[in-house]
Design a protein around this motif. Structure first.
Motif, PDB file in Angstrom:
ATOM      1  N   LEU A   1     -63.206 -16.221  71.252  1.00 52.16           N
ATOM      2  CA  LEU A   1     -62.806 -14.865  70.858  1.00 52.16           C
ATOM      3  C   LEU A   1     -63.984 -13.971  70.480  1.00 52.16           C
ATOM      4  N   LEU A   2     -65.198 -14.543  70.434  1.00 53.32           N
ATOM      5  CA  LEU A   2     -66.334 -13.805  69.891  1.00 53.32           C
ATOM      6  C   LEU A   2     -66.756 -12.623  70.753  1.00 53.32           C
ATOM      7  N   THR A   3     -66.400 -12.632  72.021  1.00 52.90           N
ATOM      8  CA  THR A   3     -66.785 -11.514  72.892  1.00 52.90           C
ATOM      9  C   THR A   3     -65.806 -10.347  72.781  1.00 52.90           C
ATOM     10  N   GLU A   4     -64.728 -10.523  72.053  1.00 51.32           N
ATOM     11  CA  GLU A   4     -63.730  -9.470  71.924  1.00 51.32           C
ATOM     12  C   GLU A   4     -64.009  -8.618  70.679  1.00 51.32           C
ATOM     13  N   ARG A   5     -63.506  -7.400  70.720  1.00 53.99           N
ATOM     14  CA  ARG A   5     -63.677  -6.508  69.566  1.00 53.99           C
ATOM     15  C   ARG A   5     -62.744  -6.959  68.436  1.00 53.99           C
ATOM     16  N   PHE A   6     -63.287  -6.935  67.209  1.00 49.54           N
ATOM     17  CA  PHE A   6     -62.473  -7.230  66.020  1.00 49.54           C
ATOM     18  C   PHE A   6     -62.353  -5.969  65.168  1.00 49.54           C
TER      19      PHE A   6
ATOM     20  N   GLY B   1     -71.238 -21.103  61.580  1.00 52.02           N
ATOM     21  CA  GLY B   1     -72.425 -20.748  62.356  1.00 52.02           C
ATOM     22  C   GLY B   1     -72.115 -19.758  63.455  1.00 52.02           C
ATOM     23  N   LEU B   2     -71.121 -18.889  63.222  1.00 50.74           N
ATOM     24  CA  LEU B   2     -70.684 -17.932  64.234  1.00 50.74           C
ATOM     25  C   LEU B   2     -70.903 -16.508  63.747  1.00 50.74           C
ATOM     26  N   SER B   3     -70.923 -15.560  64.693  1.00 48.90           N
ATOM     27  CA  SER B   3     -71.004 -14.138  64.352  1.00 48.90           C
ATOM     28  C   SER B   3     -70.225 -13.347  65.391  1.00 48.90           C
ATOM     29  N   LEU B   4     -69.680 -12.223  64.967  1.00 52.90           N
ATOM     30  CA  LEU B   4     -68.872 -11.386  65.835  1.00 52.90           C
ATOM     31  C   LEU B   4     -69.750 -10.521  66.717  1.00 52.90           C
ATOM     32  N   GLY B   5     -69.161 -10.080  67.832  1.00 51.86           N
ATOM     33  CA  GLY B   5     -69.871  -9.153  68.702  1.00 51.86           C
ATOM     34  C   GLY B   5     -69.535  -7.724  68.316  1.00 51.86           C
ATOM     35  N   THR B   6     -68.593  -7.119  69.007  1.00 56.83           N
ATOM     36  CA  THR B   6     -68.204  -5.735  68.746  1.00 56.83           C
ATOM     37  C   THR B   6     -67.162  -5.670  67.631  1.00 56.83           C
ATOM     38  N   THR B   7     -67.347  -4.742  66.718  1.00 62.50           N
ATOM     39  CA  THR B   7     -66.372  -4.545  65.638  1.00 62.50           C
ATOM     40  C   THR B   7     -66.049  -3.069  65.504  1.00 62.50           C
ATOM     41  N   LEU B   8     -64.917  -2.800  64.899  1.00 61.20           N
ATOM     42  CA  LEU B   8     -64.493  -1.435  64.620  1.00 61.20           C
ATOM     43  C   LEU B   8     -63.874  -1.411  63.238  1.00 61.20           C
ATOM     44  N   GLN B   9     -64.424  -0.570  62.368  1.00 63.24           N
ATOM     45  CA  GLN B   9     -63.911  -0.492  60.992  1.00 63.24           C
ATOM     46  C   GLN B   9     -62.734   0.471  60.919  1.00 63.24           C
TER      47      GLN B   9
END
Length: 319
Positions: free
Chosen positions: A190-195, A216-224
């Motif tokens: 799911l990491l390539t999807e926007r959160f 040990g994970l991090s998100l890609g695209t995010t929207l606040q």
């Protein structure tokens, strides 16, 4: 009349004598001696400066001034009897007022308790303040409220906390998501999807980011986004995925699906927080007792996490 010489005891004795019509019977009912009652009547007459009683056919009856004093005495004593009843109700948590401050997500769960409580105690005035975590922390620091509700409590150096409800955090996706219906989903998928995320400082966001760091994970695209409701609508509109409390989701949510991500849900708990350095009102204490005894009637069993008894024990006896 020298009102400074009047006392409640003098008025009580006078009312008893008028009702009984004799000093001896009034003394018996008041558990006093006859000379004591006679002395009280003498003091009262001197304070008023007018004859208060007359003997008619062996019975004491009030004079004209005595009638007015009897009426005034009954009103005064009656008002204070009412006040005593009020204090009993107040100390029992049946009257009074209190304020409770809760972070936005808790507004989906607190009405389940506040509704039944308000029906059981309609004479208690409850004020509810709702805002983001930063706003509620400010209220907490200023000691603005009696009770606070957090899922990630502030420093408890001057406070005591008690869990009352599980607050599981899950990954939510639109109903037609490519992984909807899968039995197991790895977070890496799911990491390539926007959160869609709440503002920095939000307890849900802090817990999610902490969980990602542990993996040990991090998100890609995010929207606040500004609110849980906006995030929920955004997910349903295919704007992205989100991590939300299960309590935010309505019982029927045909536009959304919970993805069974390995390692989730992230476990957190709603907690009542009480500051030790602020006097807790009788009404607030009564609400906590009500919540402890009725929580299982107000929420689904799978969400129960009732440790309010420990909070009450930490507060000690009634203030």
């Amino acid at each position: 009349m020298n009102i400074r010489h009047l006392t409640f005891r003098l008025l009580q004795v006078y009312v008893a004598v008028v009702r009984c019509g004799s000093v001896s019977e009034a003394a018996r009912r008041l558990h006093l001696t006859q000379p004591t009652v006679s002395q009280q009547l003498k003091r009262l007459g001197e304070a008023v400066g007018e004859p208060l009683l007359a003997n008619r056919q062996g019975r004491l009856v009030p004079t004209e001034a005595g009638h007015e004093l009897y009426r005034a005495s009954r009103e005064v004593l009656g008002r204070f009897a009412d006040f005593d009843d009020y204090l009993v109700a107040l100390r029992g948590g049946e009257r009074g007022r209190f304020s409770i401050a809760l972070v936005n997500t808790a507004q989906y769960v607190l009405p389940r308790l506040l509704g039944p409580y308000s029906r059981a105690f309609p004479k208690v005035d409850v004020t509810v303040h709702i805002g983001n975590r930063r706003q509620m922390l400010t209220r907490f620091e200023r000691q603005d409220d009696d009770l606070y509700v957090f899922s990630h409590p502030p420093s408890l150096a001057h406070a005591v906390a008690g869990r009352f409800l599980r607050n599981p955090l899950v990954v939510v996706a639109p109903q037609d998501h490519r992984l909807a219906g899968h039995e197991g989903v790895a977070m890496e998928e799911l990491l390539t999807e926007r959160f869609l995320l709440r503002e920095p400082g939000s307890a849900t966001r802090m817990l999610f980011e902490s969980w990602l760091q542990e993996q040990g994970l991090s998100l890609g695209t995010t929207l606040q986004m500004a609110s849980n409701e906006a995030i929920r609508v955004g997910v349903a509109s295919n704007m992205g995925l989100a991590v939300l409390s299960e309590h935010v989701l309505p019982p029927e949510h045909p536009d959304l699906v919970i993805l069974p991500v390995a390692g989730l849900p992230i476990e957190s708990h709603w907690q009542f927080i009480v500051r030790r350095d602020r006097r807790l009102s009788h009404a607030a204490m009564g609400f906590l007792r009500f919540a402890e005894g009725h929580l299982d009637e107000c929420v689904e069993p799978r969400f129960l996490s009732n440790e309010i008894g420990g909070l009450l024990a930490g507060l000690g006896s009634d203030p």
